[in-house]
Design an enzyme around this catalytic site. Structure first.
Site: not given
Length: 195
Positions: A16, A58, A89, A179
């Site tokens: 995730p 991130h 991605e 998200y």
């Protein structure tokens, strides 16, 4: 982990959002650089959250990449002396990515793909299931559920702080404003079609 030395292979990193997929991809890219291997890195043009030209985790780690519109462009930019291809991605690419990844691996290269294995609804995402099926190595990594602290395997989409509806568009580029990582129990999809 055993790695073949005389032929190509495919590695797939899934999980995730906020599980560290891009971070792991960057780590593998850097290890290949230490081994003095020629690497090419690709990402979908649609992913411009942190940078147009870099794969960015991130946590802020980054590696330069070529942003491309579709999977076929990988072949356009592919350099014959490349030993490692990294694709971030990968869920955003068209289904032809599977054929292209296979072709590159069959030519003796290492191909590393990273992406979301499930969309916000908890359904398999784009070409990922097929990539996982053809891969020699698959790593499914987990995040931490922001609700209960358990291991998270799902991505919760939020719109104005509320869970997105099942019929909302599958692709919506975003980060922490849109998200969260959630476990199976805390993942909520209003109007989800029940079996």
């Amino acid at each position: 982990m055993y790695r073949p030395k005389d032929h190509g292979w495919v590695e797939v990193i899934v999980g995730p959002m906020y599980s560290g997929k891009s971070e792991e991809l960057i780590r593998r890219i850097r290890r290949a650089k230490i081994a003095k291997q020629k690497i090419q890195v690709f990402k979908p043009e649609i992913d411009n959250r942190y940078s147009k030209e870099d794969v960015v985790s991130h946590m802020g780690e980054k590696e330069q990449a070529v942003a491309i519109k579709n999977s076929r462009e990988i072949l356009k930019y592919f350099e014959e002396d490349t030993e490692v291809i990294a694709i971030d991605e990968v869920q955003f690419f068209d289904d032809e990515i599977v054929e292209i990844v296979n072709k590159i691996a069959e030519s003796g290269r290492r191909v590393i793909c990273a992406g979301l294995d499930m969309d916000f609804r908890g359904k398999p995402f784009g070409p990922i299931p097929e990539l996982m099926a053809i891969a020699e190595f698959v790593d499914k990594i987990q995040a931490i559920c922001v609700v209960c602290g358990n291991p998270a395997t799902r991505t919760q989409r939020l719109i104005n702080g509320k869970p997105a509806f099942y019929d909302d568009p599958v692709v919506l580029i975003g980060a922490m404003e849109s998200y969260e990582a959630r476990c199976r129990k805390c993942h909520v999809v209003p109007q989800k079609k029940e079996v």
